[in-house]
Write a protein that holds these residues in place. Structure first.
Motif, PDB file in Angstrom:
ATOM      1  N   PHE A  49      42.443  31.364  39.534  1.00 35.91           N
ATOM      2  CA  PHE A  49      42.879  32.280  40.584  1.00 35.91           C
ATOM      3  C   PHE A  49      42.936  33.692  39.994  1.00 35.91           C
ATOM      4  O   PHE A  49      43.339  33.872  38.843  1.00 35.91           O
ATOM      5  CB  PHE A  49      44.260  31.873  41.114  1.00 35.91           C
ATOM      6  N   PRO A  50      42.523  34.734  40.750  1.00 37.97           N
ATOM      7  CA  PRO A  50      42.483  36.101  40.206  1.00 37.97           C
ATOM      8  C   PRO A  50      43.847  36.564  39.700  1.00 37.97           C
ATOM      9  O   PRO A  50      44.873  36.328  40.341  1.00 37.97           O
ATOM     10  CB  PRO A  50      42.031  36.945  41.402  1.00 37.97           C
ATOM     11  N   LEU A  51      43.834  37.223  38.556  1.00 34.66           N
ATOM     12  CA  LEU A  51      45.076  37.645  37.920  1.00 34.66           C
ATOM     13  C   LEU A  51      45.873  38.644  38.764  1.00 34.66           C
ATOM     14  O   LEU A  51      47.102  38.631  38.746  1.00 34.66           O
ATOM     15  CB  LEU A  51      44.774  38.269  36.547  1.00 34.66           C
ATOM     16  N   LYS A  52      45.181  39.536  39.494  1.00 35.91           N
ATOM     17  CA  LYS A  52      45.862  40.604  40.227  1.00 35.91           C
ATOM     18  C   LYS A  52      46.313  40.190  41.624  1.00 35.91           C
ATOM     19  O   LYS A  52      47.012  40.949  42.293  1.00 35.91           O
ATOM     20  CB  LYS A  52      44.943  41.827  40.324  1.00 35.91           C
ATOM     21  N   TRP A  53      45.893  39.014  42.068  1.00 35.85           N
ATOM     22  CA  TRP A  53      46.212  38.567  43.413  1.00 35.85           C
ATOM     23  C   TRP A  53      47.363  37.563  43.386  1.00 35.85           C
ATOM     24  O   TRP A  53      47.770  37.100  42.315  1.00 35.85           O
ATOM     25  CB  TRP A  53      44.975  37.940  44.073  1.00 35.85           C
ATOM     26  N   TYR A  54      47.863  37.228  44.582  1.00 34.22           N
ATOM     27  CA  TYR A  54      48.983  36.303  44.695  1.00 34.22           C
ATOM     28  C   TYR A  54      48.695  35.288  45.801  1.00 34.22           C
ATOM     29  O   TYR A  54      47.984  35.581  46.765  1.00 34.22           O
ATOM     30  CB  TYR A  54      50.286  37.058  45.032  1.00 34.22           C
ATOM     31  N   THR A  55      49.274  34.105  45.687  1.00 32.77           N
ATOM     32  CA  THR A  55      49.101  33.083  46.717  1.00 32.77           C
ATOM     33  C   THR A  55      50.232  32.068  46.653  1.00 32.77           C
ATOM     34  O   THR A  55      50.888  31.919  45.609  1.00 32.77           O
ATOM     35  CB  THR A  55      47.751  32.347  46.561  1.00 32.77           C
ATOM     36  N   ARG A  56      50.461  31.406  47.756  1.00 33.47           N
ATOM     37  CA  ARG A  56      51.325  30.227  47.732  1.00 33.47           C
ATOM     38  C   ARG A  56      50.501  29.021  48.188  1.00 33.47           C
ATOM     39  O   ARG A  56      51.022  28.027  48.680  1.00 33.47           O
ATOM     40  CB  ARG A  56      52.566  30.425  48.612  1.00 33.47           C
ATOM     41  N   SER A  57      49.187  29.146  48.001  1.00 30.48           N
ATOM     42  CA  SER A  57      48.252  28.077  48.346  1.00 30.48           C
ATOM     43  C   SER A  57      47.381  27.807  47.121  1.00 30.48           C
ATOM     44  O   SER A  57      47.858  27.778  45.998  1.00 30.48           O
ATOM     45  CB  SER A  57      47.402  28.479  49.552  1.00 30.48           C
ATOM     46  N   LYS A  58      46.097  27.669  47.348  1.00 34.62           N
ATOM     47  CA  LYS A  58      45.150  27.396  46.277  1.00 34.62           C
ATOM     48  C   LYS A  58      43.932  28.271  46.483  1.00 34.62           C
ATOM     49  O   LYS A  58      43.444  28.447  47.598  1.00 34.62           O
ATOM     50  CB  LYS A  58      44.740  25.923  46.291  1.00 34.62           C
ATOM     51  N   GLY A  59      43.399  28.830  45.415  1.00 36.61           N
ATOM     52  CA  GLY A  59      42.176  29.614  45.472  1.00 36.61           C
ATOM     53  C   GLY A  59      41.563  29.657  44.089  1.00 36.61           C
ATOM     54  O   GLY A  59      42.251  29.466  43.087  1.00 36.61           O
ATOM     55  N   GLU A  60      40.271  29.935  44.020  1.00 35.22           N
ATOM     56  CA  GLU A  60      39.614  29.990  42.717  1.00 35.22           C
ATOM     57  C   GLU A  60      38.391  30.891  42.781  1.00 35.22           C
ATOM     58  O   GLU A  60      37.732  31.011  43.831  1.00 35.22           O
ATOM     59  CB  GLU A  60      39.206  28.589  42.262  1.00 35.22           C
ATOM     60  N   VAL A  61      38.102  31.539  41.682  1.00 35.86           N
ATOM     61  CA  VAL A  61      36.926  32.398  41.579  1.00 35.86           C
ATOM     62  C   VAL A  61      35.713  31.514  41.313  1.00 35.86           C
ATOM     63  O   VAL A  61      35.730  30.664  40.416  1.00 35.86           O
ATOM     64  CB  VAL A  61      37.099  33.437  40.454  1.00 35.86           C
ATOM     65  N   VAL A  62      34.665  31.726  42.107  1.00 37.59           N
ATOM     66  CA  VAL A  62      33.463  30.896  41.996  1.00 37.59           C
ATOM     67  C   VAL A  62      32.224  31.784  42.082  1.00 37.59           C
ATOM     68  O   VAL A  62      32.299  32.958  42.443  1.00 37.59           O
ATOM     69  CB  VAL A  62      33.404  29.840  43.126  1.00 37.59           C
ATOM     70  N   THR A  63      31.081  31.208  41.739  1.00 35.22           N
ATOM     71  CA  THR A  63      29.787  31.826  42.015  1.00 35.22           C
ATOM     72  C   THR A  63      29.092  30.972  43.057  1.00 35.22           C
ATOM     73  O   THR A  63      29.381  29.786  43.216  1.00 35.22           O
ATOM     74  CB  THR A  63      28.919  31.932  40.754  1.00 35.22           C
ATOM     75  N   LEU A  64      28.134  31.581  43.776  1.00 36.26           N
ATOM     76  CA  LEU A  64      27.418  30.902  44.846  1.00 36.26           C
ATOM     77  C   LEU A  64      25.922  30.923  44.566  1.00 36.26           C
ATOM     78  O   LEU A  64      25.416  31.834  43.894  1.00 36.26           O
ATOM     79  CB  LEU A  64      27.714  31.573  46.189  1.00 36.26           C
ATOM     80  N   ASN A  65      25.228  29.939  45.086  1.00 35.37           N
ATOM     81  CA  ASN A  65      23.793  29.831  44.782  1.00 35.37           C
ATOM     82  C   ASN A  65      22.921  30.744  45.620  1.00 35.37           C
ATOM     83  O   ASN A  65      21.751  30.949  45.314  1.00 35.37           O
ATOM     84  CB  ASN A  65      23.321  28.381  44.980  1.00 35.37           C
TER      85      ASN A  65
END
Length: 415
Positions: free
Chosen positions: A101-117
């Motif tokens: 999850f991005p260091l500068k952002w916040y969440t109370r859920s789930k997220g992740e940094v990804v790449t796309l094809n």
């Protein structure tokens, strides 16, 4: 002898009968030919009538009261978003590790940094829940841009999750850390796909109370955007709010944003769905918050005067190099929407150089702005006057570069 006479009579009668039959045949043949000719003529006429009927089924051009065909009604528009030139915050997650999850952002859920094809760069994958950006004070005039991807199954029958974007005040993780956190000033718009279209709606709050809830704007053929990048552009100019999706303007609301709202954080909410996480893909990236310009169009119409240093010219030249604040376009929009509006364009220079040369240069620069309005935006030159004042009316001292820049300006005066 009698037999001979009888035979001759019979032969003569037969010949007469044959002749009569021949004549009857000729008559019948003539009648048949005549009938066929008439039938052929009727068939031809019927064919012409059929062709005429077929032709009449083609679209008929509308006619006015005098019976003269009129042209079809059509309208044109332009993509008039102008990004701010001073960047306040930019984030494309390039500095963040994949799968985290991005260091500068916040969440109370789930997220992740990804790449796309299918597209370049890093993207934040969203899951149902709430996500909050870093704090950024956007001020009363701001532009916000980002890219959004919404992907869902072509078949399935469930409602596609809606996504909401809100700019609010007093942001510092408060919305995330406490469920009791109450938004005071907020500007929120949501995208809710349904079947082939999407409904977009904006709601704003000022001092806790609801200020405005817009009508729903329907974006047609939204299903074609599934899996593709959607570019979102937002312009906030005091109370005025404009929003574009892929250059389609979905809102232009003159009194939507909360006054003195001090908006300083972006909140993203993704709703839940009966689809599984593996069936969905919601991604965001390429955020750009920038300091925007005032609503020059309204300022010219309401105060009768507009002044800008954002129109940049080549050094010692009248050539327009750029229009950072989009002032020329805003003036053109005001003149297009108000056909009776006439203006005077006044050019100014700094005090560097000889006064006579500066006066001539200021006149030419005013004329260059007028020419841009004529050539680019098709404004009638007869609605504009030009004037140059050289360095005779400074608004700042010329002892600094900032002061010189302020003095190199253009004024638009409503006549």
């Amino acid at each position: 002898m009698k037999k001979l006479i009888l035979i001759s009579a019979l032969l003569l009668a037969g010949n007469n009968l044959m002749a009569q039959g021949f004549l009857n045949k000729l008559k019948q043949k003539a009648e048949d030919m005549a009938s066929k000719t008439v039938d052929k003529g009727l068939e031809g006429k019927a064919k012409k009538n059929t062709e005429a009927t077929s032709t009449s089924r083609e679209p008929i051009k509308p006619e006015n009261a005098s019976g003269t065909p009129t042209t079809s009604l059509a309208s044109t528009t332009t993509y008039d978003f102008v990004p701010g030139s001073k960047i306040l915050l930019a984030d494309n997650f390039a500095q963040d590790a994949l799968g985290q999850f991005p260091l500068k952002w916040y969440t109370r859920s789930k997220g992740e940094v990804v790449t796309l094809n299918t597209v370049k760069g890093n993207w934040l994958r969203l899951y149902p829940g709430t996500f909050v950006s870093p704090v950024v004070n956007i001020g009363e005039n701001a532009t916000i841009e980002f890219d959004l991807i919404m992907n869902w199954p072509a078949t399935g029958g469930y409602l596609v999750p809606a996504i909401n974007f809100a700019f609010y005040d007093r942001g510092n993780k408060g919305e995330i850390l406490s469920y009791d956190y109450r938004l005071k000033n907020c500007l929120r718009f949501g995208i809710a796909p349904y079947r082939s279209e999407a409904a977009v709606q904006l709601t704003s709050f000022e001092n806790v109370a609801k200020k405005l809830e817009s009508d729903k704007y329907r974006v047609a053929n939204f299903d074609r955007k599934a899996g593709n990048v959607i570019h979102v552009a937002i312009s906030i100019q005091n109370e005025r709010v404009r929003i574009w999706l892929d250059q389609e303007k979905v809102f232009d609301l003159p009194q939507a944003a909360p006054l003195n709202g001090n908006l300083n954080q972006l909140k993203i909410d993704m709703s839940s769905s009966n689809y599984t996480n593996e069936q969905l893909g919601y991604y965001v990236s390429n955020f750009k918050f920038a300091e925007g310009s005032a609503d020059n169009r309204s300022k010219l119409l309401t105060t009768g005067r507009l002044e800008t240093s954002g129109i940049l010219f080549a050094i010692n030249s009248a050539e327009v190099k750029s229009d950072n604040e989009g002032t020329i376009k805003e003036v053109a929009t005001a003149m297009t929407e108000n056909p009776d509006l006439k203006i005077k364009i006044i050019g100014h220079t700094d005090a560097v150089g000889k006064p006579d040369a500066n006066l001539i240069l200021s006149i030419k620069r005013a004329e260059s702005v007028r020419d841009a309005l004529v050539k680019i935006y098709k404004i009638d030159a007869g609605r504009m006057e030009t004037e140059g004042r050289g360095s005779t009316a400074p608004v700042s001292d010329d002892n600094s570069e900032a002061g010189k820049t302020s003095n190199r300006r253009v004024e638009f005066i409503k006549l």
